[in-house]
Design an enzyme around this catalytic site. Structure first.
Site, PDB file in Angstrom:
ATOM      1  N   CYS A   2      31.784   5.110  24.453  1.00 51.80           N
ATOM      2  CA  CYS A   2      32.703   4.883  25.577  1.00 51.80           C
ATOM      3  C   CYS A   2      31.969   4.333  26.805  1.00 51.80           C
ATOM      4  O   CYS A   2      30.816   4.659  27.056  1.00 51.80           O
ATOM      5  CB  CYS A   2      33.357   6.190  25.979  1.00 51.80           C
ATOM      6  SG  CYS A   2      34.118   7.022  24.596  1.00 51.80           S
ATOM      7  N   ARG A  27      28.246  -1.459  23.908  1.00 50.10           N
ATOM      8  CA  ARG A  27      28.149  -0.052  23.531  1.00 50.10           C
ATOM      9  C   ARG A  27      29.015   0.264  22.324  1.00 50.10           C
ATOM     10  O   ARG A  27      28.884   1.328  21.730  1.00 50.10           O
ATOM     11  CB  ARG A  27      28.572   0.834  24.721  1.00 50.10           C
ATOM     12  CG  ARG A  27      27.584   0.795  25.875  1.00 50.10           C
ATOM     13  CD  ARG A  27      28.150   1.498  27.076  1.00 50.10           C
ATOM     14  NE  ARG A  27      28.339   2.918  26.861  1.00 50.10           N
ATOM     15  CZ  ARG A  27      27.446   3.845  27.114  1.00 50.10           C
ATOM     16  NH1 ARG A  27      26.273   3.493  27.575  1.00 50.10           N
ATOM     17  NH2 ARG A  27      27.702   5.103  26.903  1.00 50.10           N
ATOM     18  N   TRP A  74      35.556   4.930  22.309  1.00 49.33           N
ATOM     19  CA  TRP A  74      35.089   5.018  20.925  1.00 49.33           C
ATOM     20  C   TRP A  74      35.602   6.357  20.431  1.00 49.33           C
ATOM     21  O   TRP A  74      35.186   7.401  20.924  1.00 49.33           O
ATOM     22  CB  TRP A  74      33.569   4.950  20.900  1.00 49.33           C
ATOM     23  CG  TRP A  74      32.972   4.786  19.553  1.00 49.33           C
ATOM     24  CD1 TRP A  74      33.063   3.699  18.738  1.00 49.33           C
ATOM     25  CD2 TRP A  74      32.156   5.731  18.860  1.00 49.33           C
ATOM     26  NE1 TRP A  74      32.352   3.909  17.590  1.00 49.33           N
ATOM     27  CE2 TRP A  74      31.791   5.126  17.631  1.00 49.33           C
ATOM     28  CE3 TRP A  74      31.698   7.013  19.137  1.00 49.33           C
ATOM     29  CZ2 TRP A  74      30.989   5.780  16.698  1.00 49.33           C
ATOM     30  CZ3 TRP A  74      30.901   7.650  18.208  1.00 49.33           C
ATOM     31  CH2 TRP A  74      30.550   7.037  17.003  1.00 49.33           C
ATOM     32  N   ASN A  98      34.274  10.073  29.396  1.00 48.92           N
ATOM     33  CA  ASN A  98      33.327   9.923  28.276  1.00 48.92           C
ATOM     34  C   ASN A  98      32.836  11.305  27.919  1.00 48.92           C
ATOM     35  O   ASN A  98      32.584  12.123  28.813  1.00 48.92           O
ATOM     36  CB  ASN A  98      32.086   9.116  28.705  1.00 48.92           C
ATOM     37  CG  ASN A  98      32.384   7.648  28.852  1.00 48.92           C
ATOM     38  OD1 ASN A  98      33.486   7.195  28.533  1.00 48.92           O
ATOM     39  ND2 ASN A  98      31.404   6.911  29.350  1.00 48.92           N
ATOM     40  N   GLY A  99      32.650  11.573  26.639  1.00 47.39           N
ATOM     41  CA  GLY A  99      32.102  12.861  26.233  1.00 47.39           C
ATOM     42  C   GLY A  99      33.095  13.653  25.408  1.00 47.39           C
ATOM     43  O   GLY A  99      34.094  13.113  24.929  1.00 47.39           O
ATOM     44  N   GLU A 477      13.556   0.372   7.650  1.00 42.64           N
ATOM     45  CA  GLU A 477      14.114  -0.339   8.793  1.00 42.64           C
ATOM     46  C   GLU A 477      14.735  -1.672   8.348  1.00 42.64           C
ATOM     47  O   GLU A 477      15.817  -2.044   8.810  1.00 42.64           O
ATOM     48  CB  GLU A 477      13.018  -0.549   9.851  1.00 42.64           C
ATOM     49  CG  GLU A 477      13.426  -1.309  11.081  1.00 42.64           C
ATOM     50  CD  GLU A 477      14.617  -0.714  11.838  1.00 42.64           C
ATOM     51  OE1 GLU A 477      15.047   0.407  11.538  1.00 42.64           O
ATOM     52  OE2 GLU A 477      15.140  -1.420  12.722  1.00 42.64           O
ATOM     53  N   LYS A 481      18.650  -2.608   8.869  1.00 40.80           N
ATOM     54  CA  LYS A 481      19.111  -3.812   9.598  1.00 40.80           C
ATOM     55  C   LYS A 481      20.099  -4.580   8.734  1.00 40.80           C
ATOM     56  O   LYS A 481      21.131  -5.011   9.206  1.00 40.80           O
ATOM     57  CB  LYS A 481      17.934  -4.742   9.962  1.00 40.80           C
ATOM     58  CG  LYS A 481      17.056  -4.308  11.110  1.00 40.80           C
ATOM     59  CD  LYS A 481      17.691  -4.347  12.462  1.00 40.80           C
ATOM     60  CE  LYS A 481      18.346  -3.053  12.811  1.00 40.80           C
ATOM     61  NZ  LYS A 481      17.572  -1.989  13.381  1.00 40.80           N
ATOM     62  N   GLU A 484      23.541  -2.632   8.302  1.00 43.41           N
ATOM     63  CA  GLU A 484      24.401  -2.430   9.473  1.00 43.41           C
ATOM     64  C   GLU A 484      25.027  -3.716   9.996  1.00 43.41           C
ATOM     65  O   GLU A 484      26.125  -3.676  10.525  1.00 43.41           O
ATOM     66  CB  GLU A 484      23.685  -1.662  10.588  1.00 43.41           C
ATOM     67  CG  GLU A 484      22.560  -2.391  11.259  1.00 43.41           C
ATOM     68  CD  GLU A 484      21.843  -1.529  12.294  1.00 43.41           C
ATOM     69  OE1 GLU A 484      22.454  -0.626  12.865  1.00 43.41           O
ATOM     70  OE2 GLU A 484      20.648  -1.787  12.519  1.00 43.41           O
ATOM     71  N   HIS A 500      11.056   6.741 -10.254  1.00 42.62           N
ATOM     72  CA  HIS A 500      11.718   8.054 -10.298  1.00 42.62           C
ATOM     73  C   HIS A 500      13.223   7.926 -10.097  1.00 42.62           C
ATOM     74  O   HIS A 500      13.893   8.902  -9.786  1.00 42.62           O
ATOM     75  CB  HIS A 500      11.108   8.985  -9.246  1.00 42.62           C
ATOM     76  CG  HIS A 500       9.648   9.219  -9.456  1.00 42.62           C
ATOM     77  ND1 HIS A 500       9.160  10.001 -10.478  1.00 42.62           N
ATOM     78  CD2 HIS A 500       8.558   8.725  -8.821  1.00 42.62           C
ATOM     79  CE1 HIS A 500       7.832   9.983 -10.452  1.00 42.62           C
ATOM     80  NE2 HIS A 500       7.447   9.220  -9.440  1.00 42.62           N
ATOM     81  N   LYS A 599      26.429   1.463  20.281  1.00 45.56           N
ATOM     82  CA  LYS A 599      25.058   1.265  20.738  1.00 45.56           C
ATOM     83  C   LYS A 599      24.412   2.581  21.124  1.00 45.56           C
ATOM     84  O   LYS A 599      23.244   2.812  20.864  1.00 45.56           O
ATOM     85  CB  LYS A 599      25.048   0.307  21.929  1.00 45.56           C
ATOM     86  CG  LYS A 599      23.667   0.001  22.475  1.00 45.56           C
ATOM     87  CD  LYS A 599      22.849  -0.756  21.453  1.00 45.56           C
ATOM     88  CE  LYS A 599      21.405  -0.958  21.867  1.00 45.56           C
ATOM     89  NZ  LYS A 599      20.568  -1.299  20.706  1.00 45.56           N
TER      90      LYS A 599
HETATM   91  C1  F6R Z   1      20.091   0.865  14.386  1.00 45.77           C
HETATM   92  C2  F6R Z   1      20.319   1.572  15.620  1.00 45.77           C
HETATM   93  C3  F6R Z   1      20.520   3.042  15.578  1.00 45.77           C
HETATM   94  C4  F6R Z   1      19.741   3.704  16.727  1.00 45.77           C
HETATM   95  C5  F6R Z   1      20.054   5.207  16.779  1.00 45.77           C
HETATM   96  C6  F6R Z   1      19.245   5.914  17.835  1.00 45.77           C
HETATM   97  O1  F6R Z   1      19.872  -0.493  14.593  1.00 45.77           O
HETATM   98  O2  F6R Z   1      20.357   0.978  16.664  1.00 45.77           O
HETATM   99  O3  F6R Z   1      20.146   3.567  14.348  1.00 45.77           O
HETATM  100  O4  F6R Z   1      18.381   3.489  16.526  1.00 45.77           O
HETATM  101  O5  F6R Z   1      21.422   5.387  17.033  1.00 45.77           O
HETATM  102  O6  F6R Z   1      19.491   5.394  19.098  1.00 45.77           O
HETATM  103  P1  F6R Z   1      18.510   5.653  20.312  1.00 45.77           P
HETATM  104  O7  F6R Z   1      17.222   4.982  19.999  1.00 45.77           O
HETATM  105  O8  F6R Z   1      19.214   5.052  21.490  1.00 45.77           O
HETATM  106  O9  F6R Z   1      18.340   7.132  20.431  1.00 45.77           O
END
Ligand code: F6R
Length: 604
Positions: A2, A27, A74, A98-99, A477, A481, A484, A500, A599
Site C-alpha cells: 500500500c 510498490r 494491496w 497502510n498496515g 537468485e 528472477k 517472478e 537426489h 516491492k
Molecule cells: C525479489 C524481491 C523480494 C525481496 C524480499 C525482501 O526480487 O525483491 O524477494 O528481496 O521481499 O525485501 P527487502 O530486501 O526489502 O527486505
C-alpha cells in the site's frame, strides 16, 4: 504494498495526489482511490485495478478541492474491489490506512453492537468508524483517542469537513514521511512521492501523530506530548526515480549496478585503496561475535547466503542464515554472543523486522545491511551498514542484491583482518572489489548475446538453475528472477543435490542454467553438466572467459571475466538478471510490477 499520499494547499489537489500515487506504483497494488474536501463535502473515487482506472474516472468526474488524500491498496483484509479500496468514508471522516489492525475483530463486534453497519471487508473501515463515533473537540483528538484503542501496524491519513485545511496522520510500524514546504502540507508513505515538491523531510516515528496544514506541521506523541524532529535533506533527484530512457525500471537498475557498487564502496576503502575502512563500531560487532545469524527474505536472503560463505571463509566465524519468516517463530539459541545480521533493501519487510525484534528481545546485538535510509529496520538496529544503492523501483530486486553482497564482502574482510586474515589476502580482495564496477560494465556489454539466448528460453515451461559453493546462491537468485518476472517455473538447486531428486526432471524441454565459472568446484560442476547432457538436457552455462571445456558440452554459454572465485555471485548474477529480464520482455509480462508481487512486503 500500500501507498499513501496526502496534500493540502494547492488547487486540484486530487491531480497532485494522483501524480504522487503514480510514483508509488512500484510498490505493487491492486486498487486505488482519492478523496478530497470541497465546500464542506467529501468527494471520493475508488477503483479496483491499476491507476489508469482512477485516472479515467478523474477525467470524467474531477474531484474538486485543495486538500486530498490518496491510496494504492494491496489487499490484506478483503479481496481487491472498489468497496474495499481506500479511502474509507464513515460519517464526517474519510481515511486511508497502510498496515494491519490486529484487534480488528474485537473492535468490529463492539461497533456492530452499537448498530454500526459496514460497507467493506477491511480493517481500515473500523478505524474510520471509531474516529467517527469518538466525541472530542478537534480531529486530532478524535484520532488520538481512537488510536489508543487500536493494536497493530498502521500509517493513516485522515480528513474531515470539520477541519477543511487539515490532514491528520499517525504511524505505528508502517512508514510515513512529511514533506517540508512553505506553502503546502504534504505527506507520503515513501519519499519518491514527495520529490516533485520538496527534498526536505521529517520522518514520523512510532506512536506519533502529525497535524498537517498548508506550510505547517505539528508533530506530537499519541499522548499529546510535543515532539521536535530535525528535518533531513534527501539527495535523490526526481529524475533519479524515473526510468532514464530505459524501457523498464528493472533494466535501468541492472545497468546502474557499476555505479551502485562504486557508491557502496565509497568512503569504505583506505585512501591507498588496499584495505577496508568501516566504522570500528560496525567491524567490532562482527569481529567480537561468537557466531552470526543472518536473517532476511527473498533476494536479500540469497545475499545472506553469500554473506555466510564470505564471513566463514574470511573471518572464520560460525555463521547461519535463516529466512526471517522462519526465524521469528523458532526458538533459536541466541543471546549476546550471537550477532544478528538483518538484510533488507526496503528496511520495511515485516518478517525481517519481526525477526530482528525477536533477536533484540534475546539480547542479541543487531547489525543491519539496508538500502532505504531511516527505514524501520535501520532504526531498530544497533548499527546499520547502508548499501547506498539508490532507489530501487522495479519490484524484482537487482542492484539491491549486488550491493548487499558487496556490503558482506566489506564486513567479511574488515572482520577478517581482526581475526587472522592476512594483509596480503585482504589487499588482493580489495583490489578485486575495486575492479568489480568495470567487470560488471563488461558483462552488461554482452546484452545482445543474452537477448538471443533468452529467445531460446522464452517458450520453456520450467527451468532448473544449478550451482555449487558461491554459485549456489546465484542459482537460487537466478531462478527467483526468472520465475517472478517471466512466470516460467524455475528451481534453483545445489548442483550436488541433483541426483537426489531433480535429475528426474531433466528432458529436452527443461533448460538447465549452470553456474560453471572457474573455482575450486569447477570440476564437480563439469560432472553435473555431463549428467544433464547424458539425459538430453539443454544447457545454458555461465562460464569464465576462454573456457573451452564447457563450450563443447553446452548449448549456450555466457562468458564472464575471470575474478577471484569469492566474487562469483557478482559476475554470475548480473547476466542471469539480464537473461530473466529479456525472457520476460519477450513474453510481454509486466516486468516492473509482476502479478501478485509487492516491492515492500510490510505485512506478514
Ligand atoms: C525479489 C524481491 C523480494 C525481496 C524480499 C525482501 O526480487 O525483491 O524477494 O528481496 O521481499 O525485501 P527487502 O530486501 O526489502 O527486505
Amino acid at each position: 504494498m500500500c501507498g499513501i499520499v496526502g496534500l493540502v494547499g494547492q488547487a486540484n489537489a486530487a491531480e497532485h495526489v494522483l501524480e504522487g500515487l503514480k510514483r508509488l506504483e512500484y510498490r505493487g497494488y491492486d486498487s486505488a482511490g482519492i478523496a478530497t474536501l470541497d465546500h464542506g463535502r467529501i468527494h471520493l473515487h475508488r477503483k479496483r485495478g491499476k491507476l489508469q482506472g482512477l485516472v479515467d474516472l478523474l477525467r470524467e468526474q474531477p474531484l474538486p478541492g485543495s486538500i486530498a488524500i490518496g491510496h494504492t491498496r494491496w489487499a490484506t483484509h478483503g479481496r481487491p474491489s472498489d468497496e474495499n479500496a481506500h479511502p474509507h468514508r464513515v460519517d464526517d471522516i474519510v481515511l486511508v490506512h497502510n498496515g494491519i489492525i490486529e484487534n480488528y475483530l474485537e473492535l468490529r463486534s463492539e461497533l456492530t453492537a452499537l448498530g454500526r453497519k459496514f460497507e467493506s471487508e477491511t480493517d481500515t473501515e473500523i478505524i474510520a468508524h471509531l474516529i467517527a463515533t469518538t466525541p472530542a473537540k478537534s480531529l486530532v483528538e478524535r484520532v488520538r483517542a481512537t488510536l489508543l484503542r487500536v493494536q497493530g501496524a498502521y500509517a493513516i491519513a485522515v480528513l474531515s469537513p470539520s477541519e477543511p485545511d487539515t490532514i491528520v496522520v499517525a504511524k505505528n510500524a508502517s512508514p510515513l514521511v512529511l514533506g517540508i514546504s512553505e506553502t503546502l502540507g504534504i505527506v507520503a508513505s515513501d519519499i519518491p512521492a514527495l520529490l516533485p515538491y520538496t527534498r526536505t523531510v521529517k520522518i514520523l516515528e512510532e506512536g506519533e501523530l502529525a497535524v498537517i496544514r498548508p506550510g505547517s506541521i505539528v508533530i506530537t506523541k499519541l499522548d499529546g506530548a510535543p515532539v521536535e524532529r530535525a528535518a533531513r535533506v534527501i539527495d535523490w533527484s526526481p529524475v533519479m526515480a524515473e526510468k532514464g530512457g530505459h524501457k523498464h525500471f528493472m533494466h535501468k537498475e541492472v545497468f546502474e549496478q557499476p555505479r551502485s557498487v562504486v557508491d557502496t564502496l565509497r568512503g569504505r576503502l583506505s585512501a591507498r585503496g588496499d584495505d577496508v575502512e568501516l566504522p570500528d563500531t560496525v567491524v567490532d560487532m562482527v569481529a567480537r561475535a561468537s557466531r552470526v545469524m543472518i536473517t532476511a527474505c527473498g533476494t536479500s536472503y540469497h545475499a545472506g547466503l553469500v554473506g555466510r560463505l564470505a564471513i566463514e571463509e574470511l573471518a572464520r566465524l560460525s555463521c547461519e542464515v535463516e529466512l526471517a519468516s522462519e526465524l521469528r517463530y523458532r526458538h533459536p539459541l541466541m543471546g549476546p554472543e550471537t550477532l544478528t545480521l538483518a538484510v533488507s533493501q526496503s528496511g520495511e519487510t515485516a518478517d525481517t523486522l519481526a525477526a530482528l525484534k525477536e533477536a533484540r528481545h534475546s539480547q542479541s546485538p543487531v547489525l543491519s545491511i539496508v538500502n532505504v535510509l531511516d527505514s524501520s529496520i535501520a532504526r531498530d538496529s544497533n548499527q546499520v551498514l547502508y548499501t547506498h544503492a539508490g532507489p530501487e523501483i522495479g519490484v524484482a530486486s537487482t542492484k539491491a542484491f549486488i550491493t548487499q553482497v558487496i556490503a558482506f564482502y566489506l564486513l567479511a574482510i574488515g572482520a577478517g583482518r581482526r581475526r587472522g586474515l592476512s594483509e596480503a589476502r585482504a589487499r588482493e580482495l580489495v583490489r578485486g572489489l575495486r575492479e568489480l564496477p568495470l567487470t560488471i560494465e563488461e558483462i552488461l556489454h554482452q546484452e545482445p548475446r543474452i537477448i538471443e539466448i533468452a529467445a531460446s528460453l522464452k517458450a520453456a515451461r520450467s527451468a532448473l538453475y544449478l550451482g555449487r559453493g558461491y554459485g549456489y546462491p546465484v542459482a537460487l537468485e537466478g531462478a527467483l528472477k526468472l520465475k517472478e518476472i517471466s512466470y516460467i517455473h524455475a528451481e534453483g538447486y545445489a548442483a550436488g543435490e541433483m541426483k537426489h531428486g531433480p535429475i528426474a526432471l531433466i528432458e529436452p524441454s527443461v533448460p538447465v542454467v549452470v553456474i560453471a565459472t572457474q573455482g575450486p568446484l569447477y570440476d564437480k560442476v563439469i560432472g553435473n553438466v555431463q549428467e544433464v547432457r547424458a539425459r538430453e538436457g539443454k544447457v545454458i552455462a555461465v562460464v569464465t572467459q576462454g573456457d573451452r571445456r564447457i563450450r563443447e558440452m553446452a548449448d549456450h554459454v555466457i562468458e564472464v571475466p575471470a575474478v577471484d572465485p569469492i566474487f562469483t555471485p557478482i559476475v554470475a548474477t548480473v547476466p542471469l538478471q539480464l537473461l530473466a529480464y529479456h525472457v520476460a520482455d519477450q513474453r510481454g509480462t509486466d516486468i516492473d510490477q509482476p502479478r501478485n508481487l509487492a516491492k515492500s512486503v510490510t505485512v506478514e
